[in-house]
Design a protein around this motif. Sequence first.
Motif, PDB file in Angstrom:
ATOM      1  N   UNK A  98       0.772  -1.237   0.000  1.00 53.87           N
ATOM      2  CA  UNK A  98       0.000   0.000   0.000  1.00 53.87           C
ATOM      3  C   UNK A  98       0.799   1.279   0.000  1.00 53.87           C
ATOM      4  N   UNK A  99       2.136   1.172   0.148  1.00 51.50           N
ATOM      5  CA  UNK A  99       2.963   2.361   0.124  1.00 51.50           C
ATOM      6  C   UNK A  99       2.924   3.191   1.387  1.00 51.50           C
ATOM      7  N   UNK A 100       2.481   2.595   2.508  1.00 46.33           N
ATOM      8  CA  UNK A 100       2.375   3.350   3.763  1.00 46.33           C
ATOM      9  C   UNK A 100       3.745   3.731   4.294  1.00 46.33           C
ATOM     10  N   UNK A 101       3.818   4.869   4.962  1.00 41.83           N
ATOM     11  CA  UNK A 101       5.021   5.247   5.691  1.00 41.83           C
ATOM     12  C   UNK A 101       5.101   4.426   6.966  1.00 41.83           C
ATOM     13  N   UNK A 102       6.254   4.507   7.637  1.00 37.83           N
ATOM     14  CA  UNK A 102       6.436   3.713   8.855  1.00 37.83           C
ATOM     15  C   UNK A 102       5.439   4.097   9.938  1.00 37.83           C
ATOM     16  N   UNK A 103       5.139   5.418  10.071  1.00 36.42           N
ATOM     17  CA  UNK A 103       4.199   5.818  11.113  1.00 36.42           C
ATOM     18  C   UNK A 103       2.787   5.330  10.828  1.00 36.42           C
ATOM     19  N   UNK A 104       2.550   4.899   9.585  1.00 37.45           N
ATOM     20  CA  UNK A 104       1.243   4.353   9.237  1.00 37.45           C
ATOM     21  C   UNK A 104       1.081   2.893   9.592  1.00 37.45           C
ATOM     22  N   UNK A 105       2.197   2.228   9.972  1.00 39.20           N
ATOM     23  CA  UNK A 105       2.114   0.792  10.287  1.00 39.20           C
ATOM     24  C   UNK A 105       2.580   0.452  11.694  1.00 39.20           C
ATOM     25  N   UNK A 106       3.257   1.387  12.361  1.00 39.31           N
ATOM     26  CA  UNK A 106       3.712   1.081  13.724  1.00 39.31           C
ATOM     27  C   UNK A 106       2.584   1.166  14.734  1.00 39.31           C
ATOM     28  N   UNK A 107       1.508   1.847  14.371  1.00 38.93           N
ATOM     29  CA  UNK A 107       0.326   1.917  15.229  1.00 38.93           C
ATOM     30  C   UNK A 107      -0.919   1.946  14.353  1.00 38.93           C
ATOM     31  N   UNK A 108      -1.716   0.894  14.442  1.00 40.04           N
ATOM     32  CA  UNK A 108      -2.961   0.810  13.675  1.00 40.04           C
ATOM     33  C   UNK A 108      -4.084   0.425  14.631  1.00 40.04           C
ATOM     34  N   UNK A 109      -5.156   1.189  14.612  1.00 41.34           N
ATOM     35  CA  UNK A 109      -6.316   0.879  15.442  1.00 41.34           C
ATOM     36  C   UNK A 109      -7.366   0.163  14.604  1.00 41.34           C
ATOM     37  N   UNK A 110      -8.122  -0.683  15.255  1.00 36.80           N
ATOM     38  CA  UNK A 110      -9.107  -1.497  14.545  1.00 36.80           C
ATOM     39  C   UNK A 110     -10.084  -0.636  13.757  1.00 36.80           C
ATOM     40  N   UNK A 111     -10.381   0.537  14.272  1.00 37.96           N
ATOM     41  CA  UNK A 111     -11.327   1.432  13.606  1.00 37.96           C
ATOM     42  C   UNK A 111     -10.811   1.947  12.260  1.00 37.96           C
ATOM     43  N   UNK A 112      -9.513   1.772  12.011  1.00 33.05           N
ATOM     44  CA  UNK A 112      -8.928   2.215  10.748  1.00 33.05           C
ATOM     45  C   UNK A 112      -9.210   1.238   9.608  1.00 33.05           C
ATOM     46  N   UNK A 113      -9.689   0.035   9.929  1.00 30.93           N
ATOM     47  CA  UNK A 113     -10.050  -0.919   8.888  1.00 30.93           C
ATOM     48  C   UNK A 113     -11.394  -0.510   8.302  1.00 30.93           C
ATOM     49  N   UNK A 114     -11.405  -0.199   7.006  1.00 31.13           N
ATOM     50  CA  UNK A 114     -12.592   0.372   6.370  1.00 31.13           C
ATOM     51  C   UNK A 114     -13.276  -0.569   5.384  1.00 31.13           C
ATOM     52  N   UNK A 115     -12.940  -1.862   5.469  1.00 28.97           N
ATOM     53  CA  UNK A 115     -13.637  -2.826   4.619  1.00 28.97           C
ATOM     54  C   UNK A 115     -12.972  -3.012   3.272  1.00 28.97           C
ATOM     55  N   UNK A 116     -13.775  -3.372   2.283  1.00 33.65           N
ATOM     56  CA  UNK A 116     -13.243  -3.715   0.963  1.00 33.65           C
ATOM     57  C   UNK A 116     -13.763  -2.750  -0.100  1.00 33.65           C
ATOM     58  N   UNK A 117     -13.010  -2.671  -1.198  1.00 30.85           N
ATOM     59  CA  UNK A 117     -13.432  -1.862  -2.339  1.00 30.85           C
ATOM     60  C   UNK A 117     -12.765  -2.401  -3.597  1.00 30.85           C
ATOM     61  N   UNK A 118     -13.226  -1.943  -4.731  1.00 31.98           N
ATOM     62  CA  UNK A 118     -12.591  -2.302  -5.995  1.00 31.98           C
ATOM     63  C   UNK A 118     -11.518  -1.255  -6.303  1.00 31.98           C
ATOM     64  N   UNK A 119     -10.303  -1.707  -6.479  1.00 31.18           N
ATOM     65  CA  UNK A 119      -9.211  -0.817  -6.859  1.00 31.18           C
ATOM     66  C   UNK A 119      -9.514  -0.241  -8.242  1.00 31.18           C
ATOM     67  N   UNK A 150      -5.834  -2.551  19.088  1.00 32.80           N
ATOM     68  CA  UNK A 150      -4.647  -1.803  18.673  1.00 32.80           C
ATOM     69  C   UNK A 150      -3.533  -2.742  18.213  1.00 32.80           C
ATOM     70  N   UNK A 151      -3.008  -2.475  17.027  1.00 32.50           N
ATOM     71  CA  UNK A 151      -1.821  -3.157  16.516  1.00 32.50           C
ATOM     72  C   UNK A 151      -0.668  -2.180  16.682  1.00 32.50           C
ATOM     73  N   UNK A 152       0.374  -2.602  17.414  1.00 31.31           N
ATOM     74  CA  UNK A 152       1.470  -1.690  17.715  1.00 31.31           C
ATOM     75  C   UNK A 152       2.796  -2.429  17.701  1.00 31.31           C
ATOM     76  N   UNK A 153       3.789  -1.833  17.055  1.00 31.06           N
ATOM     77  CA  UNK A 153       5.142  -2.387  17.064  1.00 31.06           C
ATOM     78  C   UNK A 153       6.126  -1.266  17.380  1.00 31.06           C
ATOM     79  N   UNK A 154       7.301  -1.647  17.889  1.00 31.61           N
ATOM     80  CA  UNK A 154       8.346  -0.670  18.166  1.00 31.61           C
ATOM     81  C   UNK A 154       9.159  -0.438  16.893  1.00 31.61           C
ATOM     82  N   UNK A 155       9.278   0.813  16.530  1.00 31.42           N
ATOM     83  CA  UNK A 155       9.918   1.174  15.267  1.00 31.42           C
ATOM     84  C   UNK A 155      11.347   0.644  15.162  1.00 31.42           C
TER      85      UNK A 155
END
Length: 308
Positions: free
Chosen positions: A171-192, A235-240
């Motif tokens: 998805x091209x996310x930056x590191x700050x976009x993957x070191x902390x992800x909350x469940x509410x950020x999951x927005x389902x599915x779509x057609x690319x 919450x999904x969280x990892x140490x950078x």
Amino acid sequence: MRGSVYYQSAVLTKVIFVEGSKKENRINPNHEQYQCISSFKTMESYRNVWNNFFNYLKEHFKLKNCELINDDHIKSYIEYKIEYYPSKQYLEKITSALGKLEVALNKYSKDKYEIPIIYDFKIRQKLLRNAKDLKLVANNYHNRVYSDANLIIQHLNSYNHQLAASIQLEGGARSEGVTLIKEEQLKGFKIDNISKKTVGVIETKEKGGKVGDVLVSLTTYQKLGNYFTNNNTSTFKIKYQDYLNDIKNSCEKLNINYQGSHGFRWTFAQNRIRIYQKFTYTYEQALQGVSWEMKHFRANITEHYLGK
């Protein structure tokens, strides 16, 4: 210290800025102007770095008092800057500005408290040396695309790191976009809109507060969803730093040049350009589309990832 980021940096500026101060005073350890700054232009440049640093701490550490800054914060900020492959000159300016911040905080604390706080940010010098030694700063173009990103991900020791890296690669996310992800950020599915495939949507807030969708494969999206369910957490969280160390170790095992976590983002950019062009988009349309997906605005920024 209370007050806004800009108020606090102004207070520290008054502590260390002495316009017209003589060099002989600034290099004399016994003089009250020792290590002060006499150039308005230099002070302005350093204060801009301080403001950026304080805003970073406010966003990433919820830290609003500059007196609480320690070497862990310095380390995190410099590594954050290194990830975006800065020029050698820019990184040197940042480390110099943080060195003067150390001086300003020590002077401020000494004047304010009977038992002053001691600040020591010498880690900045070690990080600068390492960045130069590992060629993580730019003297000219340096391609940071991974030759086999999926193989690196497979050899990561941590499942959570594998998941984070997959999100960056797909998805091209930056590191700050993957070191902390909350469940509410999951927005389902779509057609690319480009590939016409069904993808999972993760909403992220990254550099500069930019909010946008990161599109990942159904497999990766489901793995993230299962993480929340199986671990009974939101919450999904990892140490950078642990994440970077795992990537580095994987690269060493595979004899692949280490490009940090940002290497997955570079690889995404080149892969995504090919997908646009495969589905008959022009080169210019592909550049602009990938730029937006990577939370940039100008199309020519994407060319940086292509070596142009």
